[in-house]
Enzyme design. Structure first.
Site, PDB file in Angstrom:
ATOM      1  N   ASP A   1       4.649  20.566  30.112  1.00 55.82           N
ATOM      2  CA  ASP A   1       4.450  20.994  31.494  1.00 55.82           C
ATOM      3  C   ASP A   1       5.220  22.304  31.648  1.00 55.82           C
ATOM      4  OD1 ASP A   1       4.672  21.418  34.264  1.00 55.82           O
ATOM      5  OD2 ASP A   1       4.565  19.271  34.700  1.00 55.82           O
TER       6      ASP A   1
ATOM      7  N   ARG B   1     -20.332  19.547  37.521  1.00 53.44           N
ATOM      8  CA  ARG B   1     -19.113  18.935  36.973  1.00 53.44           C
ATOM      9  C   ARG B   1     -18.701  19.541  35.636  1.00 53.44           C
ATOM     10  NH1 ARG B   1     -20.597  13.379  37.096  1.00 53.44           N
ATOM     11  NH2 ARG B   1     -20.936  13.507  34.856  1.00 53.44           N
TER      12      ARG B   1
ATOM     13  N   TYR C   1       8.714  15.522  35.502  1.00 51.37           N
ATOM     14  CA  TYR C   1       8.302  15.377  36.906  1.00 51.37           C
ATOM     15  C   TYR C   1       8.079  13.892  37.220  1.00 51.37           C
ATOM     16  CZ  TYR C   1       5.001  16.303  40.827  1.00 51.37           C
ATOM     17  OH  TYR C   1       4.339  16.357  42.015  1.00 51.37           O
TER      18      TYR C   1
ATOM     19  N   LYS D   1       1.301  25.635  42.259  1.00 49.42           N
ATOM     20  CA  LYS D   1       2.557  26.334  42.519  1.00 49.42           C
ATOM     21  C   LYS D   1       2.345  27.851  42.457  1.00 49.42           C
ATOM     22  CE  LYS D   1       4.176  22.154  42.754  1.00 49.42           C
ATOM     23  NZ  LYS D   1       4.639  21.339  41.651  1.00 49.42           N
TER      24      LYS D   1
HETATM   25  C1  LIG Z   1       4.153  19.901  41.413  1.00 48.69           C
HETATM   26  C2  LIG Z   1       4.273  19.571  39.988  1.00 48.69           C
HETATM   27  C3  LIG Z   1       3.284  18.840  39.335  1.00 48.69           C
HETATM   28  C4  LIG Z   1       2.090  18.253  40.059  1.00 48.69           C
HETATM   29  O1  LIG Z   1       1.260  19.212  40.622  1.00 48.69           O
HETATM   30  P1  LIG Z   1       0.283  18.866  41.838  1.00 48.69           P
HETATM   31  O2  LIG Z   1      -0.630  20.012  41.898  1.00 48.69           O
HETATM   32  O3  LIG Z   1       1.167  18.684  43.030  1.00 48.69           O
HETATM   33  O4  LIG Z   1      -0.419  17.577  41.473  1.00 48.69           O
HETATM   34  C5  LIG Z   1       3.402  18.656  37.978  1.00 48.69           C
HETATM   35  N1  LIG Z   1       4.475  19.123  37.297  1.00 48.69           N
HETATM   36  C6  LIG Z   1       5.454  19.802  37.895  1.00 48.69           C
HETATM   37  C7  LIG Z   1       6.602  20.295  37.084  1.00 48.69           C
HETATM   38  C8  LIG Z   1       5.397  20.040  39.270  1.00 48.69           C
HETATM   39  O5  LIG Z   1       6.401  20.697  39.862  1.00 48.69           O
END
Ligand SMILES: *Cc1c(COP(=O)(O)O)cnc(C)c1O
Length: 397
Positions: free
Chosen positions: A188, A63, A116, A213
């Site tokens: 983010d 972990r 988001y 992504k």
């Molecule tokens: C998809 C996304 C997230 C969350 O990511 P996951 O891996 O799906 O939990 C957070 N912020 C933004 C801007 C996103 O597009």
């Protein structure tokens, strides 16, 4: 046997292909091995005792990291021009762990209105339940955010461009105000990736990524990355560890593998996304394009000042159409998949209802919002796909 690399300044594409791997330590094999680990054995009682001391940085339990996770951490930190990064199980886990690192009962946090939506849900539900108050602010607020800061404000949370509306924030201005007032900033940066925007170099404390992504890039794993400087490392890392948030070794490996080609993929996503956006702008079915790299976007100047590129994700606002026509549009698409997420090699579309998810600045656009992710397919095929879908929309009335 592989050569040991000499040190020295490296360009970004070289960092992407060299950081987080050491063939000389691994039989000359190009990529790092995938360590599957829970128990990590101590060679002696003394070594075991040493590994329990605060500040111990070696390997002690799955972990707390393995050579596989640390390879990803090293590459991620190098790309963000900072000292530390840590991987977690998803993008949303990166968001929640970063926020939890800096708040306590009675804290107040400022969150951008176009964050988001699951980020908002986390703030409103979990943080709210533990006595943290979230206030949403206009993403265009800039340095004016100072008047919203209270004595108990602990975090200013940004996302730029904002989800679905693609508004750009004045990140350096907000970071400067926050630092002067002792407030932590989190951003983010999923859309731009560290390739096209490096928030820590603009004064931001902590950067979170849905590495699901573009870092993963192939729609086959979930991953979150948190990058930060030395001053915030303990707070973030301890929170991640106390929450027990660990990314699985195979997914960490897939992320590392995806990142090796991230810059070349992004160059294509950017060019193809821009061409697609311009093509859609000229269509009678489309009222407006939401793409900060287009000259007529209201925040284009800010984007140009701070970003060095754009990814393949942008928004459109359709001219009024019937429910049946709207459904027919999606159902006729063959190359654009209808589904959540983006950043993979394939093109996607997603309808969004922003009227429900904005509270600081009401969403007043009446047209339907459709988000496009332009993938790596041939552009002529993608245009033909959308052309066919618009024809189906028209035929459905
Ligand atoms: C998809 C996304 C997230 C969350 O990511 P996951 O891996 O799906 O939990 C957070 N912020 C933004 C801007 C996103 O597009």
């Amino acid at each position: 046997m592989a050569k040991k690399p000499s040190s020295g300044p490296r360009g970004e594409n070289t960092v992407l292909t060299t950081a987080g791997r050491d063939p000389a330590a691994n039989h000359g094999i190009v990529n790092p091995p995938v360590y599957h680990a829970s128990t990590i054995l101590s060679p002696s009682y003394a070594a075991f005792e040493e590994s329990r001391k605060p500040g111990y940085d070696g390997y002690r339990y799955g972990r707390y990291g393995t050579p596989t996770t640390r390879a990803l951490d090293e590459l991620s930190a190098a790309l963000d021009h900072t000292d530390h990064a840590i991987s977690v199980s998803s993008g949303l886990a990166a968001v929640s762990c970063a926020l939890l690192a800096f708040v306590e009962a009675g804290s107040h946090i400022l969150v951008s209105d176009s964050a988001y939506e699951p980020t908002r849900t986390f703030c409103n539900s979990v943080l709210g339940r533990f006595g943290v108050e979230t206030e949403y602010y206009d993403p265009h607020i800039g340095a004016e955010i100072e008047r919203l800061i209270r004595p108990n404000t602990k975090v200013i949370y940004m996302e730029s461009p904002g989800s679905h509306s693609f508004d750009i924030q004045d990140v350096p201005a907000i970071a400067e105000v926050a630092r002067a007032r002792g407030v932590k900033t989190i951003i983010d940066n999923t859309w731009a990736t560290p390739i096209y925007f490096k928030p820590i170099t603009k004064g931001v404390n902590v950067v979170v990524y849905a590495a699901t992504k573009y870092q993963v890039g192939h729609s086959d794993a979930m991953m979150g990355i948190i990058a930060m400087g030395e001053e915030d490392r303990d707070a973030v890392r301890d929170t991640v560890r106390r929450l027990g948030n660990t990314a699985g070794p195979d997914d960490v490996y897939l992320t590392l593998r995806g990142m090796r080609t991230m810059a070349v993929r992004l160059r294509h996503h950017m060019a193809a996304g821009l061409e697609m956006a311009r093509w859609l702008r000229d269509r009678p079915e489309v009222k407006r394009i939401l793409h900060p790299a287009l000259e007529d976007h209201p925040d284009h100047a800010l984007w140009k000042r701070d970003f060095t590129g754009a990814s393949g994700l942008f928004g459109t606002i359709f001219e009024p159409c019937s429910d049946a026509g709207f459904a027919a549009f999606f159902d006729a698409l063959e190359l654009h998949g209808l589904g959540a997420s983006w950043g993979g090699f394939e093109s996607l579309v997603l309808p969004a209802n922003l009227a429900k998810s904005r509270t600081a600045v009401p969403w007043t656009e009446t047209g339907r919002v459709v988000r496009f992710h332009t993938g790596l397919e041939d552009l002529e095929d993608l245009k033909a796909d959308v052309d066919r879908a618009f024809a189906a929309m028209k035929a459905a009335g």
